[in-house]
Design an enzyme around this catalytic site. Structure first.
Site, PDB file in Angstrom:
ATOM      1  N   GLY A  10       0.810  -1.225   0.000  1.00  0.00           N
ATOM      2  CA  GLY A  10       0.000   0.000   0.000  1.00  0.00           C
ATOM      3  C   GLY A  10       0.840   1.271   0.000  1.00  0.00           C
ATOM      4  O   GLY A  10       2.079   1.221   0.039  1.00  0.00           O
ATOM      5  N   ARG A  37      -3.826 -10.943  -2.267  1.00  0.00           N
ATOM      6  CA  ARG A  37      -3.628 -10.161  -3.514  1.00  0.00           C
ATOM      7  C   ARG A  37      -2.157  -9.870  -3.781  1.00  0.00           C
ATOM      8  O   ARG A  37      -1.720  -9.900  -4.926  1.00  0.00           O
ATOM      9  CB  ARG A  37      -4.405  -8.829  -3.431  1.00  0.00           C
ATOM     10  CG  ARG A  37      -5.904  -8.956  -3.570  1.00  0.00           C
ATOM     11  CD  ARG A  37      -6.557  -7.579  -3.445  1.00  0.00           C
ATOM     12  NE  ARG A  37      -6.456  -7.057  -2.085  1.00  0.00           N
ATOM     13  CZ  ARG A  37      -7.382  -7.221  -1.134  1.00  0.00           C
ATOM     14  NH1 ARG A  37      -8.490  -7.866  -1.422  1.00  0.00           N
ATOM     15  NH2 ARG A  37      -7.223  -6.739   0.085  1.00  0.00           N
ATOM     16  N   CYS A 128      -3.546  11.139  10.110  1.00  0.00           N
ATOM     17  CA  CYS A 128      -2.512  11.997   9.495  1.00  0.00           C
ATOM     18  C   CYS A 128      -2.804  13.490   9.658  1.00  0.00           C
ATOM     19  O   CYS A 128      -1.886  14.293   9.835  1.00  0.00           O
ATOM     20  CB  CYS A 128      -2.353  11.644   8.025  1.00  0.00           C
ATOM     21  SG  CYS A 128      -3.903  11.484   7.138  1.00  0.00           S
ATOM     22  N   GLN A 155      -6.843  18.002   1.969  1.00  0.00           N
ATOM     23  CA  GLN A 155      -6.219  16.687   2.044  1.00  0.00           C
ATOM     24  C   GLN A 155      -5.968  16.072   0.660  1.00  0.00           C
ATOM     25  O   GLN A 155      -6.842  16.032  -0.197  1.00  0.00           O
ATOM     26  CB  GLN A 155      -7.085  15.750   2.896  1.00  0.00           C
ATOM     27  CG  GLN A 155      -7.205  16.252   4.327  1.00  0.00           C
ATOM     28  CD  GLN A 155      -7.997  15.349   5.257  1.00  0.00           C
ATOM     29  OE1 GLN A 155      -8.731  15.836   6.097  1.00  0.00           O
ATOM     30  NE2 GLN A 155      -7.840  14.040   5.136  1.00  0.00           N
ATOM     31  N   SER A 158      -3.735  10.946  -2.016  1.00  0.00           N
ATOM     32  CA  SER A 158      -3.018   9.772  -1.502  1.00  0.00           C
ATOM     33  C   SER A 158      -3.419   9.421  -0.082  1.00  0.00           C
ATOM     34  O   SER A 158      -3.143   8.316   0.378  1.00  0.00           O
ATOM     35  CB  SER A 158      -1.515  10.005  -1.565  1.00  0.00           C
ATOM     36  OG  SER A 158      -1.198  11.219  -0.908  1.00  0.00           O
ATOM     37  N   GLY A 159      -4.095  10.333   0.619  1.00  0.00           N
ATOM     38  CA  GLY A 159      -4.597  10.022   1.950  1.00  0.00           C
ATOM     39  C   GLY A 159      -5.591   8.872   1.923  1.00  0.00           C
ATOM     40  O   GLY A 159      -5.819   8.209   2.925  1.00  0.00           O
ATOM     41  N   ARG A 233     -11.205  17.157   0.750  1.00  0.00           N
ATOM     42  CA  ARG A 233     -10.287  16.467  -0.179  1.00  0.00           C
ATOM     43  C   ARG A 233     -10.021  17.382  -1.361  1.00  0.00           C
ATOM     44  O   ARG A 233     -10.966  17.957  -1.935  1.00  0.00           O
ATOM     45  CB  ARG A 233     -10.946  15.169  -0.665  1.00  0.00           C
ATOM     46  CG  ARG A 233     -10.029  14.296  -1.474  1.00  0.00           C
ATOM     47  CD  ARG A 233      -9.005  13.552  -0.642  1.00  0.00           C
ATOM     48  NE  ARG A 233      -9.599  12.579   0.243  1.00  0.00           N
ATOM     49  CZ  ARG A 233      -8.939  11.910   1.184  1.00  0.00           C
ATOM     50  NH1 ARG A 233      -7.654  12.122   1.366  1.00  0.00           N
ATOM     51  NH2 ARG A 233      -9.553  11.045   1.969  1.00  0.00           N
ATOM     52  N   HIS A 240      -0.754  16.925   2.978  1.00  0.00           N
ATOM     53  CA  HIS A 240      -1.960  17.626   3.424  1.00  0.00           C
ATOM     54  C   HIS A 240      -1.588  19.040   3.879  1.00  0.00           C
ATOM     55  O   HIS A 240      -0.509  19.271   4.430  1.00  0.00           O
ATOM     56  CB  HIS A 240      -2.576  16.923   4.642  1.00  0.00           C
ATOM     57  CG  HIS A 240      -3.227  15.601   4.354  1.00  0.00           C
ATOM     58  ND1 HIS A 240      -3.425  15.083   3.092  1.00  0.00           N
ATOM     59  CD2 HIS A 240      -3.766  14.682   5.220  1.00  0.00           C
ATOM     60  CE1 HIS A 240      -4.029  13.905   3.184  1.00  0.00           C
ATOM     61  NE2 HIS A 240      -4.243  13.636   4.458  1.00  0.00           N
TER      62      HIS A 240
HETATM   63  N1  LIG Z   1      -2.510   6.975   2.901  1.00  0.00           N
HETATM   64  C1  LIG Z   1      -2.283   7.767   3.946  1.00  0.00           C
HETATM   65  O1  LIG Z   1      -1.907   8.944   3.798  1.00  0.00           O
HETATM   66  C2  LIG Z   1      -2.497   7.265   5.349  1.00  0.00           C
HETATM   67  C3  LIG Z   1      -2.085   8.091   6.402  1.00  0.00           C
HETATM   68  C4  LIG Z   1      -2.251   7.640   7.715  1.00  0.00           C
HETATM   69  C5  LIG Z   1      -2.833   6.415   7.955  1.00  0.00           C
HETATM   70  N2  LIG Z   1      -3.235   5.629   6.910  1.00  0.00           N
HETATM   71  C6  LIG Z   1      -3.850   4.333   7.233  1.00  0.00           C
HETATM   72  O2  LIG Z   1      -2.948   3.298   6.855  1.00  0.00           O
HETATM   73  C7  LIG Z   1      -3.676   2.153   6.408  1.00  0.00           C
HETATM   74  C8  LIG Z   1      -3.231   1.812   4.982  1.00  0.00           C
HETATM   75  O3  LIG Z   1      -3.457   2.922   4.155  1.00  0.00           O
HETATM   76  P1  LIG Z   1      -2.882   3.022   2.673  1.00  0.00           P
HETATM   77  O4  LIG Z   1      -3.154   4.409   2.253  1.00  0.00           O
HETATM   78  O5  LIG Z   1      -1.495   2.491   2.607  1.00  0.00           O
HETATM   79  O6  LIG Z   1      -3.896   2.037   1.906  1.00  0.00           O
HETATM   80  P2  LIG Z   1      -3.675   1.233   0.548  1.00  0.00           P
HETATM   81  O7  LIG Z   1      -2.711   1.921  -0.331  1.00  0.00           O
HETATM   82  O8  LIG Z   1      -5.030   0.964   0.041  1.00  0.00           O
HETATM   83  O9  LIG Z   1      -3.017  -0.163   1.038  1.00  0.00           O
HETATM   84  C9  LIG Z   1      -3.726  -1.076   1.837  1.00  0.00           C
HETATM   85  C10 LIG Z   1      -2.797  -2.196   2.243  1.00  0.00           C
HETATM   86  O10 LIG Z   1      -3.494  -3.056   3.137  1.00  0.00           O
HETATM   87  C11 LIG Z   1      -3.238  -4.400   2.756  1.00  0.00           C
HETATM   88  N3  LIG Z   1      -4.327  -5.269   3.175  1.00  0.00           N
HETATM   89  C12 LIG Z   1      -5.650  -5.088   2.985  1.00  0.00           C
HETATM   90  N4  LIG Z   1      -6.338  -6.130   3.507  1.00  0.00           N
HETATM   91  C13 LIG Z   1      -5.417  -6.973   4.040  1.00  0.00           C
HETATM   92  C14 LIG Z   1      -5.496  -8.214   4.720  1.00  0.00           C
HETATM   93  N5  LIG Z   1      -6.648  -8.833   4.975  1.00  0.00           N
HETATM   94  N6  LIG Z   1      -4.334  -8.804   5.118  1.00  0.00           N
HETATM   95  C15 LIG Z   1      -3.157  -8.213   4.881  1.00  0.00           C
HETATM   96  N7  LIG Z   1      -3.006  -7.041   4.239  1.00  0.00           N
HETATM   97  C16 LIG Z   1      -4.138  -6.424   3.817  1.00  0.00           C
HETATM   98  C17 LIG Z   1      -3.124  -4.325   1.260  1.00  0.00           C
HETATM   99  O11 LIG Z   1      -2.447  -5.481   0.808  1.00  0.00           O
HETATM  100  P3  LIG Z   1      -2.868  -6.224  -0.572  1.00  0.00           P
HETATM  101  O12 LIG Z   1      -2.381  -5.352  -1.676  1.00  0.00           O
HETATM  102  O13 LIG Z   1      -2.170  -7.525  -0.465  1.00  0.00           O
HETATM  103  O14 LIG Z   1      -4.368  -6.369  -0.528  1.00  0.00           O
HETATM  104  C18 LIG Z   1      -2.323  -3.045   1.089  1.00  0.00           C
HETATM  105  O15 LIG Z   1      -0.951  -3.331   1.238  1.00  0.00           O
HETATM  106  C19 LIG Z   1      -5.164   2.532   6.527  1.00  0.00           C
HETATM  107  O16 LIG Z   1      -5.654   2.074   7.762  1.00  0.00           O
HETATM  108  C20 LIG Z   1      -5.138   4.051   6.482  1.00  0.00           C
HETATM  109  O17 LIG Z   1      -6.239   4.612   7.153  1.00  0.00           O
HETATM  110  C21 LIG Z   1      -3.076   6.024   5.602  1.00  0.00           C
END
Ligand SMILES: NC(=O)c1ccc[n+]([C@@H]2O[C@H](COP(=O)([O-])OP(=O)(O)OC[C@H]3O[C@@H](n4cnc5c(N)ncnc54)[C@H](OP(=O)(O)O)[C@@H]3O)[C@@H](O)[C@H]2O)c1
Length: 336
Positions: A10, A37, A128, A155, A158-159, A233, A240
């Site tokens: 992710g 996946r 964040c 925001q 990418s958030g 957004r 952000h």
């Molecule tokens: N993006 C940001 O700016 C940000 C900031 C702070 C906090 N966060 C938090 O961080 C988390 C991830 O965000 P992201 O933006 O990186 O999302 P993302 O790009 O959609 O990535 C999600 C990740 O979760 C994995 N995943 C989903 N279901 C899973 C499962 N059952 N078992 C193992 N891995 C699983 C996915 O793996 P697969 O590809 O294998 O499915 C992928 O690596 C969220 O809780 C989000 O709220 C994000």
């Protein structure tokens, strides 16, 4: 030191690989996890290849000291016990446990010691938007108690994760070709638009994202501060921005505020309007600190002050903050 990254494919997971390398985080081994996946995919780290394992309810976390988890709240809830059962410190980026009273919610510049009391072996990384705000608030809180905050966020796409970034790029491409844009990750087309809606609406009219800013700020700062947020957004790829208004117990001059921000931990002062110097996401993306500018007195309230912050929410708002927590634990000898 054995480290795991859960959700490595992710947006945040990929940032963990970069941040751990950039900061030369001390580690002997790395284990990567994902869902079915991405299981089997190979990522390179410090010249070595690592294959993603499927996260399952088994003993894979035995011997792992720290797990950086960013795989969504549902996954964190489901796998908490599996991840922590052999004493692994789970540093969780999701919203799953942030407000649990037995889980510390930590921003190292603000409340690092809270990380030492973790009965469930879980430490939560705040939202964040909250992280960058409290880093800035802490600098002012040191000179006068902050009673009230009004904040509007701007925001980045990418958030909402890696697929949301791809959707924004695709929307611009589709619109350039005169095609109907694909809208899946956001409520509306984000290209050429702003959407005053991040996360779901609550009964009080605020969104869940806005209520996170209220609740998390109070927990991290151990404060009775009142926070009213509007989260928006915008079609920015990364970092952000936040327009913040605060009311302090005593009036704070602009010079005092500048001094506090200039010396505040994790902050960079970028405030020279005459030279058109103020932080913007385009130039702040991929940087570590929280940048502060546009500092001015509120002309409608002697105890009011207004400023503008920008910070990379995948870095300081997620991966970097979590790695800093682990660095703090190492520094004070609280993990291996
Ligand atoms: N993006 C940001 O700016 C940000 C900031 C702070 C906090 N966060 C938090 O961080 C988390 C991830 O965000 P992201 O933006 O990186 O999302 P993302 O790009 O959609 O990535 C999600 C990740 O979760 C994995 N995943 C989903 N279901 C899973 C499962 N059952 N078992 C193992 N891995 C699983 C996915 O793996 P697969 O590809 O294998 O499915 C992928 O690596 C969220 O809780 C989000 O709220 C994000």
């Amino acid at each position: 030191m054995k480290v795991a990254i859960v959700g490595v494919s992710g947006a945040v997971g990929q940032e963990f690989l970069r941040v751990l390398d950039q900061r030369n985080f001390p580690m002997d081994d790395l284990v990567l996890f994902g869902s079915s996946r991405s299981a089997g995919r190979v990522y390179e780290f410090r010249g070595k290849q690592y294959t993603v394992k499927e996260l399952k309810h088994n003993d894979d976390f035995k011997g792992i000291d720290v797990a950086f988890v960013s795989a969504g709240a549902g996954t964190s809830r489901e796998y908490e016990k599996t991840i922590t059962k052999f004493g692994t410190v789970m540093i969780d980026n999701s919203s799953a446990f942030r407000m649990d009273s037995d889980v510390p919610l930590v921003v190292p510049e603000v409340n690092p010691e809270d990380a030492l009391d973790r009965p469930r072996s879980v430490i939560a990384n705040p939202n964040c938007t909250t992280i960058q705000m409290v880093v800035a608030l802490k600098a002012i809180e040191k000179i006068s108690h902050i009673k009230r905050v009004h904040v509007s966020t701007y925001q980045a796409a990418s958030g909402a994760g890696a697929t949301a970034m791809a959707e924004l790029v695709k929307q611009y491409e589709q619109l350039m070709k005169g095609e109907e844009p694909t809208v899946e990750k956001f409520a509306y087309q984000l290209a050429y638009n702003v959407i005053p809606h991040v996360d779901v609406f609550m009964d009080n009219g605020y969104t869940k994202e806005e209520m996170k800013m209220y609740n998390e700020t109070r927990k991290i700062m151990h404060s009775d501060v009142e926070v009213s947020a509007t989260c928006v957004r915008v079609p920015v790829m990364r970092a952000h921005s936040e327009a913040t208004w605060i009311e302090t117990e005593r009036p704070i001059s602009v010079e005092e505020a500048r001094q506090a921000f200039a010396t505040g931990e994790g902050l960079v002062l970028m405030d020279n309007p005459a030279e058109k110097e103020y932080p913007m996401p385009l130039f702040i993306a991929d940087h570590d600190p929280v940048y502060v500018g546009r500092i001015r007195k509120d002309i409608s309230n002697p105890n009011g002050l207004t400023f503008w912050t920008v910070s990379d929410q995948i870095k300081k708002g997620a991966a970097l903050n979590a790695v800093q927590i682990a660095e703090y634990l190492l520094k004070v000898g609280n993990i291996k």
